[in-house]
Design a protein around this motif. Structure first.
Motif, mmCIF file in Angstrom:
data_model
loop_
_atom_site.group_PDB
_atom_site.id
_atom_site.type_symbol
_atom_site.label_atom_id
_atom_site.label_comp_id
_atom_site.label_asym_id
_atom_site.label_seq_id
_atom_site.Cartn_x
_atom_site.Cartn_y
_atom_site.Cartn_z
ATOM 1 N N SER B 105 0.863 -1.184 0.000
ATOM 2 C CA SER B 105 0.000 0.000 0.000
ATOM 3 C C SER B 105 0.895 1.228 0.000
ATOM 4 N N SER B 106 0.312 2.393 -0.255
ATOM 5 C CA SER B 106 1.206 3.531 -0.480
ATOM 6 C C SER B 106 0.711 4.862 0.079
ATOM 7 N N SER B 107 -0.472 4.912 0.694
ATOM 8 C CA SER B 107 -0.957 6.206 1.178
ATOM 9 C C SER B 107 0.043 6.807 2.163
ATOM 10 N N GLY B 108 0.374 8.059 1.951
ATOM 11 C CA GLY B 108 1.352 8.714 2.811
ATOM 12 C C GLY B 108 0.689 9.342 4.018
ATOM 13 N N LEU B 109 1.523 9.984 4.809
ATOM 14 C CA LEU B 109 1.080 10.598 6.038
ATOM 15 C C LEU B 109 -0.071 11.587 5.825
ATOM 16 N N LEU B 110 0.066 12.440 4.826
ATOM 17 C CA LEU B 110 -0.963 13.466 4.615
ATOM 18 C C LEU B 110 -2.247 12.867 4.077
ATOM 19 N N CYS B 112 -3.409 9.957 4.508
ATOM 20 C CA CYS B 112 -4.081 9.235 5.585
ATOM 21 C C CYS B 112 -4.783 10.199 6.536
ATOM 22 N N SER B 113 -4.072 11.271 6.912
ATOM 23 C CA SER B 113 -4.614 12.195 7.900
ATOM 24 C C SER B 113 -5.797 12.957 7.350
ATOM 25 N N LEU B 114 -5.775 13.234 6.034
ATOM 26 C CA LEU B 114 -6.854 14.019 5.436
ATOM 27 C C LEU B 114 -7.948 13.110 4.905
#
Lengths: 319, 250, 313
Positions: B105-110, B112-114
């Protein structure tokens, strides 16, 4: 995921409705600070509670945010809405750069290194008198404003601060429940296993350190604009310890716990006004007894306590 | 598939591994055995990037992977389990396996948070895939239990499920049967068979000879840091040197 | 005006600043640096002893330094004891505080994770500091020097008798410390614990007793440091934070050794700080220790004199 959203909505309604009950008076002013401290505690909790990395220097990042906003607006006449993101960017970059060497350290060493970093920042605040005004502080920082709406009283500031506060809470709740949040907790539980699963622990830790610093800087900027005055005393080692206390009292790894800890520790000195000199002992005592008797913090410890009391009552009723 | 050549490791004057070389074929099951202190775990730790080697090299599918850290190896398709089980104890069983899907998977920090729509969709995919691996290892019923509370046997299964979630080409297991009862060991043997059936190469360090002789195609014997012998289970059983080493060890 | 050493020292410094004799100045700063360095060394050894016995960095270490000075003052002024009686009393009470700290805070800890240990020792330090504040107030106090304050001139630089006291007592303590660790059963047992706690307990060493002993020794060392430095720097309820941190810095330079390496670490730190304050800027004096601390932790976490470890994870 839906349950988390409902929880947040409930929390948001509670926060937004609070002024209807407490409106006016000194309490509003205190609740503004609860908002700022909540942001700071949530930010520190991301690092400490989720990633398991301690920082005793977060007051420093908070301070840099406050001073950069303050200096850019008061001394150089910048627009506050421009100074705030710039401060956050500077703090984020700084934390990212120092994060690489500092997060190689573990446990006690990390604690000491971040503590040292915090003290260096504190000393710089005191010594760069031309910029910061030194120990006597920096005054004349303008309030934030949108058009003709100037945030110059507690009521307006409450909603300003909590708009940011709620955004930070939602942001962190989302992060905690996501792929990245899971990876963070994995690093906390077993770094080697997390790495074997392909988690780049080093980069992840630095990212969270920087994010945590950015949120702290944001809180600092907001603090500067609501207080309109900042001095180094607010950003020393003691405040870093106070933040740590908030996170531990509320519960490591719980966003709402951090709110609870922040609220408690912000309201406590107000309740103990007559006994101001005792607050240092109370912090120490609280911190110690939490670690000893309620290591999960209030969010986990209180329900447990209620359950136990209820069970005892039930037992007494049956007998 | 995996080519180990001339691995030497010296710990402060003590040679723990001395010029160890062997090759492991695609899709095979290989056992690494040897008396206590033979250097098996050290060898595993070097192959999987936990320790540095003093000299020598490791190749995976022809690519030099010597000295790469574990997180890089995971992306190249190499994953391992641990002798003393390294679970994420504070997380649920399902979440443990979901961490295994980190590289998938690849969703980054931002994002995920948004709560970006794609990261929500990805999260659903991760959850489904993780459930599949729980089913594969037969611990679906424990999905919501806290990993730290599992029995040793179930913990072992979870560790394997989590490792499989990485979708590795090769999986290294450090004493997978340690601490298991005979029934659980039987289940493990079947599971290893299933894993090999998917075309995944398996390497295990193991003390349980019955298991090793049962599931392995080839066996590498280490003694006092050196490779003593290599061959099929039958060859190894008949190898005089190997027998001497084990008897000498008591 | 006898008995008030500070203005006299100030005049000395002013006079020196006007002369171009750089070397003399450097000598002057080095002398005072060595004596504060000796203090850092004692505190640093205290850190190391606990760390080696338990793996804990005791954030409350500095508070024992504070206790040493404040308790001596208490026995001198309130109980009117002579100095030779006040000092052992102060050390004894500090040791008692060390015992209580280990028994009430460290030993009962249910989850002794590094983070919990950091937090509990910080909490302990706040509590001790808070109690000291309640008992003795927030004022800064002076303790009279051990033997007058007539400056002594050496090679153009002047030093105070207290500087000599500090250096002599430090040497004595280090000698006793060395004797204890190498020539007594308890000392040898503690060293065994620092190499390998499990093995030590297997050969019959009572590890928990050694942990307690390490807290006692560290609090004694800390309080002694606090007592001998108090006549020079004055003392207050909150002097423990900075002194403690600088002691830790000395221990880090020395690679957490409880021997000479930390002593050298303390002396290096003391001299650098003193030179930095004198020649560069006195405001940044405290920052020097922390910059050194960070640099050492980043570049040579095994200490200035230690050998690198090759393990990666």
């Amino acid at each position: 995921m839906r349950r988390e959203l409902l929880k947040f909505l409930f929390f948001a309604v509670l926060i937004l409705a609070a002024p209807l009950v407490f409106s006016g008076g000194y309490l509003m002013n205190v609740l503004v600070f609860v908002g700022i401290n909540t942001m700071l505690a949530v930010a520190l909790n991301l690092l400490l509670g989720y990633a398991g990395q301690i920082s005793l220097g977060h007051a420093g990042f908070f301070g840099i945010g406050a001073y950069l906003s303050g200096i850019l607006t008061a001394t150089y006449g910048w627009n506050a809405w421009l100074a705030m993101p710039l401060a956050a960017l500077v703090v984020g970059t700084l934390a990212g750069l120092i994060g690489f060497p500092i997060l190689k350290l573990k446990g006690h060493y990390l604690a000491m290194a971040t503590l040292g970093l915090g003290i260096i920042i504190y000393i710089v605040f005191n010594e760069t008198v031309d910029l910061t005004g030194g120990p006597s502080g920096l005054s004349g920082i303008p309030n934030l404003s949108i058009g003709s709406l100037v945030f110059d009283n507690d009521f307006k500031n409450y909603y300003l601060i909590w708009t940011f506060g709620l955004a930070v809470v939602l942001f962190c709740v989302n992060l905690a429940g996501s792929r990245v949040g899971r990876a963070l907790r994995a690093v906390n539980d077993s770094e080697v296993a997390a790495r074997v699963m392909g988690v780049n622990a080093r980069i992840l830790k630095v990212q969270v350190f920087a994010l945590s610093a950015v949120i702290s800087s944001l809180a600092g900027s907001l603090y500067a604009h609501t207080m309109t005055f900042v001095s180094p005393a607010s950003f020393g080692f003691n405040f870093s310890v106070e933040l740590l206390t908030m996170v531990v009292i509320g519960g490591l790894g719980s966003v709402y716990g951090s709110f609870l800890g922040a609220a408690l520790l912000t309201l406590l000195p107000e309740l103990l006004r007559g006994a101001q000199d005792y607050d240092i002992i109370i912090y120490g005592g609280l911190l110690m007894s939490m670690v000893m008797f309620m290591p999960g913090g209030l969010v986990r410890g209180l329900p447990e306590l209620f359950r136990r009391v209820a069970r005892r009552r039930e037992g007494a009723g049956n007998a | 598939m995996l080519e180990v050549s001339g691995i030497t490791r010296i710990f402060g004057g003590v040679t723990a591994l001395d010029d160890v070389s062997f090759t492991i074929g695609q899709g095979s099951v290989t056992g690494v055995i040897g008396p206590n202190g033979a250097g098996k775990t050290t060898l595993f730790n070097i192959i999987t990037g936990i320790y540095n080697r003093t000299s020598g090299s490791v190749k995976l599918g022809g690519k030099d992977i010597t000295g790469l850290p574990p997180e890089r190896l995971a992306r190249l398709g190499m994953v391992r389990t641990f002798q003393n089980i390294e679970l994420f104890g504070a997380m649920t069983v399902l979440e443990n396996v979901m961490v295994g899907l980190h590289t998938k998977s690849s969703s980054g920090l931002l994002a995920c948070s948004l709560m970006m729509p794609w990261s929500i969709a990805e999260e659903r995919r991760i959850r489904e895939a993780a459930m599949h691996w729980l089913e594969f290892t037969g611990i679906t019923g424990l999905a919501d239990d806290t990993a730290g509370n599992l029995s040793f046997g179930k913990g072992r299964l979870l560790e394997i499920a989590r490792a499989l979630a990485v979708e590795p080409r090769i999986i290294l297991m450090d004493e997978p049967a340690a601490g298991l009862n005979s029934q659980e060991t039987l289940g493990l043997a079947q599971l290893i068979g299933k894993i090999r059936g998917m075309g995944i190469t398996v390497v295990l360090v193991e003390h349980d000879m019955e298991l090793v002789m049962d599931v392995c195609d080839r066996i590498v014997v280490l003694n006092l840091g050196k490779k003593l012998a290599e061959g099929t289970p039958r060859e190894i059983q008949e190898n005089a040197e190997v027998i001497a080493a084990y008897l000498g060890d008591g | 005006m006898k008995g008030n050493s500070l203005p006299m020292k100030g005049r000395e410094f002013l006079r020196k600043k006007r002369t171009p004799m750089q070397l003399e100045q450097i000598l002057q700063y080095s002398f005072s640096g060595l004596s504060t360095g000796a203090i850092y060394a004692l505190i640093g050894i205290g850190f190391s002893i606990i760390f080696n016995a338990t793996g804990i960095i005791n954030f409350a270490q500095g508070e024992f330094v504070m206790l040493g000075g404040m308790l001596t003052l208490f026995f001198l002024e309130l109980l009117q004891l002579p100095l030779w009686a006040a000092v052992p009393c102060a050390v004894a009470v500090s040791a008692l505080a060390g015992i209580l700290f280990e028994r009430l805070a460290i030993r009962p800890l249910r989850q002794p994770t590094p983070i919990n240990l950091v937090i509990i020792t910080i909490a302990g330090s706040i509590l001790i500091r808070g109690l000291a504040m309640l008992l003795w107030g927030k004022d800064t106090h002076a303790i009279p020097p051990f033997s007058g304050d007539e400056p002594i001139s050496i090679a153009g630089a002047t030093i105070l008798p207290q500087h000599i006291w500090i250096l002599a007592i430090t040497v004595l303590i280090i000698a006793v410390n060395k004797f204890f660790f190498y020539h007594t059963i308890s000392g040898k047992a503690m060293r065994a614990c620092s190499y390998n706690r499990r093995a030590a307990s297997l050969v019959g060493i009572d590890v928990r007793r050694m942990v307690l002993l390490s807290f006692i020794i560290s609090s004694v060392l800390g309080s002694l440091a606090g007592i001998i430095v108090a006549p020079l720097t004055m003392t207050a309820y909150d002097v423990g934070i900075m002194l403690g941190l600088k002691g830790f810095c000395a221990a880090i330079i020395g690679g957490m050794s409880s021997g000479m390496a930390t002593v050298v670490g303390g002396l290096i730190l003391g001299v650098l700080e003193s030179l930095g304050a004198g020649l560069i800027s006195s405001g940044y004096k405290d920052a020097i220790a922390f910059i050194i601390l960070l640099l050492i932790l980043f570049i040579r976490p095994q200490g200035l004199f230690g050998k690198a470890e090759s393990e990666r994870v």
